[in-house]
Design a protein around this motif. Sequence first.
Motif, short mmCIF file in Angstrom:
data_model
loop_
_atom_site.label_atom_id
_atom_site.label_comp_id
_atom_site.label_asym_id
_atom_site.label_seq_id
_atom_site.Cartn_x
_atom_site.Cartn_y
_atom_site.Cartn_z
N SER A 116 29.16 49.38 71.39
CA SER A 116 29.01 49.13 72.82
C SER A 116 29.25 47.65 73.11
O SER A 116 29.27 46.81 72.20
N VAL A 117 29.40 47.32 74.39
CA VAL A 117 29.60 45.92 74.77
C VAL A 117 28.42 45.08 74.32
O VAL A 117 28.59 43.98 73.76
N THR A 120 26.34 45.57 71.86
CA THR A 120 26.34 45.40 70.40
C THR A 120 27.41 44.42 69.98
O THR A 120 27.20 43.57 69.10
N ARG A 121 28.58 44.50 70.60
CA ARG A 121 29.65 43.57 70.24
C ARG A 121 29.26 42.12 70.53
O ARG A 121 29.59 41.21 69.78
N ASP A 145 37.18 47.81 82.11
CA ASP A 145 36.64 49.01 81.48
C ASP A 145 37.74 49.86 80.85
O ASP A 145 37.54 50.47 79.80
N GLN A 172 38.86 48.98 77.22
CA GLN A 172 38.01 49.35 76.09
C GLN A 172 38.26 50.78 75.59
O GLN A 172 37.76 51.15 74.53
N ARG A 173 39.03 51.55 76.32
CA ARG A 173 39.30 52.93 75.89
C ARG A 173 40.70 53.11 75.30
O ARG A 173 41.07 54.22 74.92
#
Length: 318
Positions: free
Chosen positions: A120-121, A123-124, A242, A245-246
């Motif tokens: 996740s953002v 966590t990064r 967003d 990120q995919r």
Amino acid sequence: MPEYGFALMGEEHPPERLVAMAAQAEAAGFDFAMLSDHFQPWTRSQGHGSNVWPVLGAIAGATERITVGTAVVCPTMRRHPAMVAQAAATTARLLPGRFLLGLGSGGMLNEHITGAPWPSVATRQDMLEEAVVLMRGLWSGQLVTHRGRYFTAVDAQLWGLPDAPPPLLIAAGGVRAARLAGARGDGLIATVPDSHLVDTFHAAGRREAPAYGWVSTCWGPDPGEALETAHRHWPIAGLSGDQFQRLRLPGDVETATREVSRRTIAEALVTGPDADRYVARVRTFLDAGFTHVWVHQIGPDQEGFLKFWQKEVRPCLP
């Protein structure tokens, strides 16, 4: 006084061209250049993805004055932070007093290749903070053993360090990353002229530290052709953060940008021959509190843009 830089886009140009562009930017009077770090390009038509570290070494031998930075290296997924710390220390010796290490939390396009789960953002950003702590420990020259939440380094010591570690810039797209830049970095990188990001960065502890902003443009003498070049080479200007990120592959980016219109690109970027529009876009960053602005010329005509910048844009800026 503000300082101005030139973008060296590793996804758009081959390594030998990037080295030549750095020398041309120096000759054109730019204060600094920022080199992107891509394992693969955004789109297949861009066609490149050279390793940033040997390119920096070659630039060191081809230039004399210009400062060179990365925009940005991710020290958490493809590369262990200890290896980034070593590479940055070596580069700082090759570019004494003129190397900047720009870091970011990474994007799926480049970082997913190791097969590790995509974090996740939040966590990064936690990973990036731990990586910075480990890297600064290694730059002290001491023997380091680190067993953290995300990274381990055992009996690690860097030899032949530069006189001083490179200034560490941290990219921020939101408030939390801006706070991280202020708490752990020596400078801020942002792609939007958001004064709130700069204020947050300064409030986190770096009140006098520099803030770097990035402007994408496509100069050309014909407005229609310049817009067409921008649409063809940089359709990602029409995507949101967003969406990035995919996207795992250049083909995914091409699919996502299929519906991006030329009108959207025209609204997102500065294109064409009108110098006033370029000056105005750069000034939005200066007015937001940025101290450094670097300019990305989209497409193949780098030399034409450099002449345009020297003659028509730079004289109109502070």
